[in-house]
Enzyme design. Structure first.
Site, mmCIF file in Angstrom:
data_model
loop_
_atom_site.group_PDB
_atom_site.id
_atom_site.type_symbol
_atom_site.label_atom_id
_atom_site.label_comp_id
_atom_site.label_asym_id
_atom_site.label_seq_id
_atom_site.Cartn_x
_atom_site.Cartn_y
_atom_site.Cartn_z
ATOM 1 N N ASP A 49 3.815 5.024 -0.445
ATOM 2 C CA ASP A 49 4.825 4.015 -0.116
ATOM 3 C C ASP A 49 5.056 3.085 -1.305
ATOM 4 O O ASP A 49 4.166 2.326 -1.690
ATOM 5 C CB ASP A 49 4.347 3.214 1.104
ATOM 6 C CG ASP A 49 5.478 2.449 1.752
ATOM 7 O OD1 ASP A 49 6.496 2.193 1.079
ATOM 8 O OD2 ASP A 49 5.339 2.095 2.933
ATOM 9 N N ASP A 50 6.224 3.160 -1.891
ATOM 10 C CA ASP A 50 6.610 2.284 -3.014
ATOM 11 C C ASP A 50 5.864 2.619 -4.306
ATOM 12 O O ASP A 50 5.679 1.742 -5.156
ATOM 13 C CB ASP A 50 6.398 0.797 -2.684
ATOM 14 C CG ASP A 50 7.285 0.288 -1.564
ATOM 15 O OD1 ASP A 50 8.029 1.089 -0.973
ATOM 16 O OD2 ASP A 50 7.214 -0.921 -1.268
ATOM 17 N N CYS A 89 12.109 2.166 2.853
ATOM 18 C CA CYS A 89 11.190 3.013 3.626
ATOM 19 C C CYS A 89 11.828 3.847 4.741
ATOM 20 O O CYS A 89 11.729 5.070 4.735
ATOM 21 C CB CYS A 89 10.096 2.139 4.230
ATOM 22 S SG CYS A 89 9.077 1.315 2.999
ATOM 23 N N ARG A 93 12.289 8.040 5.002
ATOM 24 C CA ARG A 93 11.470 8.868 5.900
ATOM 25 C C ARG A 93 12.339 9.718 6.821
ATOM 26 O O ARG A 93 12.040 10.883 7.107
ATOM 27 C CB ARG A 93 10.550 7.957 6.731
ATOM 28 C CG ARG A 93 9.397 7.434 5.914
ATOM 29 C CD ARG A 93 8.956 6.028 6.312
ATOM 30 N NE ARG A 93 8.408 5.392 5.129
ATOM 31 C CZ ARG A 93 7.123 5.470 4.781
ATOM 32 N NH1 ARG A 93 6.267 6.070 5.571
ATOM 33 N NH2 ARG A 93 6.707 4.916 3.659
ATOM 34 N N LYS A 142 1.809 5.696 7.973
ATOM 35 C CA LYS A 142 2.876 4.777 8.377
ATOM 36 C C LYS A 142 4.105 5.558 8.849
ATOM 37 O O LYS A 142 4.671 6.334 8.095
ATOM 38 C CB LYS A 142 3.236 3.878 7.197
ATOM 39 C CG LYS A 142 4.484 3.054 7.412
ATOM 40 C CD LYS A 142 4.740 2.149 6.228
ATOM 41 C CE LYS A 142 6.220 2.047 5.951
ATOM 42 N NZ LYS A 142 6.541 1.127 4.856
ATOM 43 N N HIS A 144 7.290 4.246 10.750
ATOM 44 C CA HIS A 144 8.460 3.441 10.372
ATOM 45 C C HIS A 144 9.790 4.084 10.709
ATOM 46 O O HIS A 144 10.784 3.917 9.980
ATOM 47 C CB HIS A 144 8.403 3.059 8.882
ATOM 48 C CG HIS A 144 8.986 1.706 8.633
ATOM 49 N ND1 HIS A 144 9.039 1.098 7.395
ATOM 50 C CD2 HIS A 144 9.575 0.833 9.497
ATOM 51 C CE1 HIS A 144 9.620 -0.068 7.500
ATOM 52 N NE2 HIS A 144 9.956 -0.267 8.768
ATOM 53 N N SER A 167 5.852 -1.237 8.439
ATOM 54 C CA SER A 167 5.227 -1.629 7.173
ATOM 55 C C SER A 167 4.070 -2.603 7.379
ATOM 56 O O SER A 167 4.045 -3.384 8.326
ATOM 57 C CB SER A 167 6.262 -2.272 6.247
ATOM 58 O OG SER A 167 7.174 -1.309 5.799
ATOM 59 N N HIS A 229 2.291 0.016 -0.627
ATOM 60 C CA HIS A 229 3.169 -1.072 -0.152
ATOM 61 C C HIS A 229 2.332 -2.346 -0.073
ATOM 62 O O HIS A 229 1.180 -2.304 0.370
ATOM 63 C CB HIS A 229 3.704 -0.683 1.222
ATOM 64 C CG HIS A 229 4.853 -1.514 1.709
ATOM 65 N ND1 HIS A 229 4.695 -2.821 2.116
ATOM 66 C CD2 HIS A 229 6.169 -1.230 1.854
ATOM 67 C CE1 HIS A 229 5.875 -3.294 2.502
ATOM 68 N NE2 HIS A 229 6.794 -2.343 2.345
ATOM 69 N N ASP A 281 7.907 7.471 -1.270
ATOM 70 C CA ASP A 281 9.094 7.251 -0.428
ATOM 71 C C ASP A 281 10.221 6.508 -1.127
ATOM 72 O O ASP A 281 11.368 6.546 -0.682
ATOM 73 C CB ASP A 281 8.728 6.531 0.877
ATOM 74 C CG ASP A 281 8.421 5.059 0.676
ATOM 75 O OD1 ASP A 281 7.978 4.665 -0.431
ATOM 76 O OD2 ASP A 281 8.620 4.278 1.627
ATOM 77 N N ASN A 282 9.903 5.795 -2.199
ATOM 78 C CA ASN A 282 10.931 5.097 -2.997
ATOM 79 C C ASN A 282 10.241 4.471 -4.201
ATOM 80 O O ASN A 282 9.008 4.490 -4.303
ATOM 81 C CB ASN A 282 11.684 4.031 -2.185
ATOM 82 C CG ASN A 282 10.800 3.038 -1.479
ATOM 83 O OD1 ASN A 282 10.666 3.069 -0.255
ATOM 84 N ND2 ASN A 282 10.159 2.148 -2.222
ATOM 85 N N LYS A 302 12.602 -0.212 -6.341
ATOM 86 C CA LYS A 302 12.943 -0.253 -4.911
ATOM 87 C C LYS A 302 14.204 -1.078 -4.663
ATOM 88 O O LYS A 302 14.416 -2.078 -5.347
ATOM 89 C CB LYS A 302 11.756 -0.851 -4.150
ATOM 90 C CG LYS A 302 11.929 -0.935 -2.657
ATOM 91 C CD LYS A 302 10.624 -1.399 -1.998
ATOM 92 C CE LYS A 302 10.791 -1.446 -0.484
ATOM 93 N NZ LYS A 302 9.506 -1.743 0.202
HETATM 94 MG MG MG Z 1 8.617 2.368 0.679
#
Ligand code: MG
Length: 467
Positions: A49-50, A89, A93, A142, A144, A167, A229, A281-282, A302
């Protein structure tokens, strides 16, 4: 062509039980038929995540050590133009799990704990696709994509869920403090607030336990890590180890986790029938300073539609099927996992809807001369089309945007200028016009809020009663 909608149960019914072999025989090639006679492959998708483009040793990090993921790259393929379909996010996903642009899947933006929406039951996820071949399916991490019961992983084809529903910087209700999130097992809260410092290790244990329990049947493990994240957390075992501070500690813990999972797969004798994918994811949440990663040499991170937001590190490993130490620079995306997994498992993709992802097995398997199946890749921020890439060219449209301010219309040659610094639009008016036309086609399809275009084929978010 307007997208037709059918009830998902009809799709499942069409493929389920006795109809499966009949359906398959009419829809797959000889090559696929051969694949079916073998045990279907296992799939493990590790989705951080991130995490930024630069935040792995094999992607150039100078101070984060990731020996296990680097070894994955040495044993498999590193994708250097791999994209998510959103730089935040939830929509990222949704796109991975459905193989569709987020707007088409009905999740254009981030979901918050007060949201009454989520991934609609009419969407078909990778897990549901693979259930047609009796896969064991787990989502560990996660989610989300909606925290209300009808939106949880267990309602979207996953046999098992363990993780947080949104998150880790959110809060469960008004009484809770920020960063207090529930930990769930299936549809029950089992810990509140979730102890975040040990989440990565517990996810790892859960994933390995699931793989061990299902070693004799095909499995799909979707492991969307809570980290990195913010707020960053790591256990005492990994704290203060990395030269890159707490952020580095967190990534190095994820690297350890990846190694543990690979070792378990090897120990169980499943190496040659298991595809493992590691990606993010980003891009990095740059305003978080030293608690954020880096997308170097890409621009921004992001929230942005520059490359740093959408282009992410990706490594794929499958001994004997993906050639070792290969690098693929062709455009590929997380949306491609659904059709690629379906082909490898010998299951057809749904025909009643538009699937934006493509079967990228020729790229993964190193087929000589294999090229990206994308004529164009589109960069949406929510409902706004901000940019389009075709081949080496990327066109950024002139907009006033929340996160990027006033963005001039620009054309970049990503082969020569990966950092999107040199606007060459005046030198290549014909290329710019071609990309404008590709964007125009997409606007008719999915819309563009900036230009007041509704689009034909996007799913409207589903509102549920607040309970
Ligand atoms: Mg993310």
């Amino acid at each position: 062509m307007r997208e037709q909608r059918i009830d998902r149960r009809r799709f499942i019914g069409f493929l389920g039980a006795g109809a499966t072999s009949l359906a398959l025989s009419g829809c797959v090639s000889q090559k696929d038929s051969r694949a079916q006679r073998k045990a279907p492959p296992n799939f493990v998708v590790i989705f951080t995540d991130d995490q930024g483009y630069n935040d792995l040793g094999c992607f150039g990090s100078p101070n984060i050590e990731t020996p296990r993921i680097d070894r994955m790259a040495a044993e498999g393929c590193k994708f250097t133009s791999f994209y998510v379909a959103a730089s935040v996010c939830s929509p990222s996903r949704a796109a991975l799990l459905t193989g569709r642009y987020p707007l088409r899947a009905g999740i254009p933006g981030v979901l918050f704990p007060n949201a009454t929406t989520g991934l609609d039951s009419g969407e078909i996820t990778i897990a549901e696709i693979l259930k047609q071949r009796n896969y064991a399916t787990a989502c560990i991490g996660k989610w989300h994509l909606g925290h209300l019961p009808e939106f949880l992983p267990t309602r979207h084809g996953f046999d098992y869920y363990y993780g947080i529903p949104y998150s880790n910087d959110m809060k469960m209700n008004k009484e809770a403090k920020r960063h207090q999130v529930p930990l769930m097992r299936n549809e029950e809260v089992v810990e509140f607030p979730a102890v975040q410092s040990t989440l990565t290790e517990r996810y790892t244990q859960e994933a390995i336990r699931f793989i061990e329990a299902n070693k004799d049947r095909p499995f799909f493990v979707y492991l969307p890590h809570t980290m990195p994240h913010v707020p960053l957390h790591v256990s005492a075992h990994f704290a203060n180890k990395s030269d890159a501070g707490l952020y580095g500690d967190v990534i190095e813990c994820i690297d350890w986790s990846t190694g543990e999972i690979l070792d378990a797969i090897d120990r169980l004798g499943l190496d040659d029938n298991t595809l493992v994918i590691f990606t993010s994811d980003n891009g990095p949440w740059l305003v978080k300073g030293d608690h954020a990663g880096l997308a170097t040499p890409l621009r921004d991170g992001k929230f942005s539609t520059y490359e740093g937001g959408f282009r992410i590190p990706c490594v794929m490993r499958w001994p004997g099927r993906i050639p070792p130490a290969t690098v693929c620079s062709e455009i590929a995306t997380t949306m491609d996992l659904l059709p690629t997994f379906a082909q490898l498992a010998g299951v057809p993709v749904p025909k009643d809807r538009i699937i934006d992802g493509k079967d990228i097995w020729p790229l993964m398997s190193g087929t000589p001369g294999a090229q990206s199946p994308y004529e164009a890749f589109h960069y949406y921020a929510g409902k706004e089309l901000r940019a389009v890439r075709s081949g080496k060219w990327k066109m950024v449209f002139g907009n006033e945007t929340k996160h990027e301010g006033k963005v001039p219309e620009a054309l970049y040659n990503l082969d020569a200028d990966i950092g999107e610094q040199n606007n060459v639009i005046d030198d290549h008016p014909e290329i710019a016009e071609k990309l404008r036309q590709l964007a125009s086609k997409m606007r008719q399809d999915l819309g563009d809020k900036l230009r007041g275009i509704e689009g034909r084929n996007r799913r409207k978010p589903v509102q549920r009663e607040m309970r």
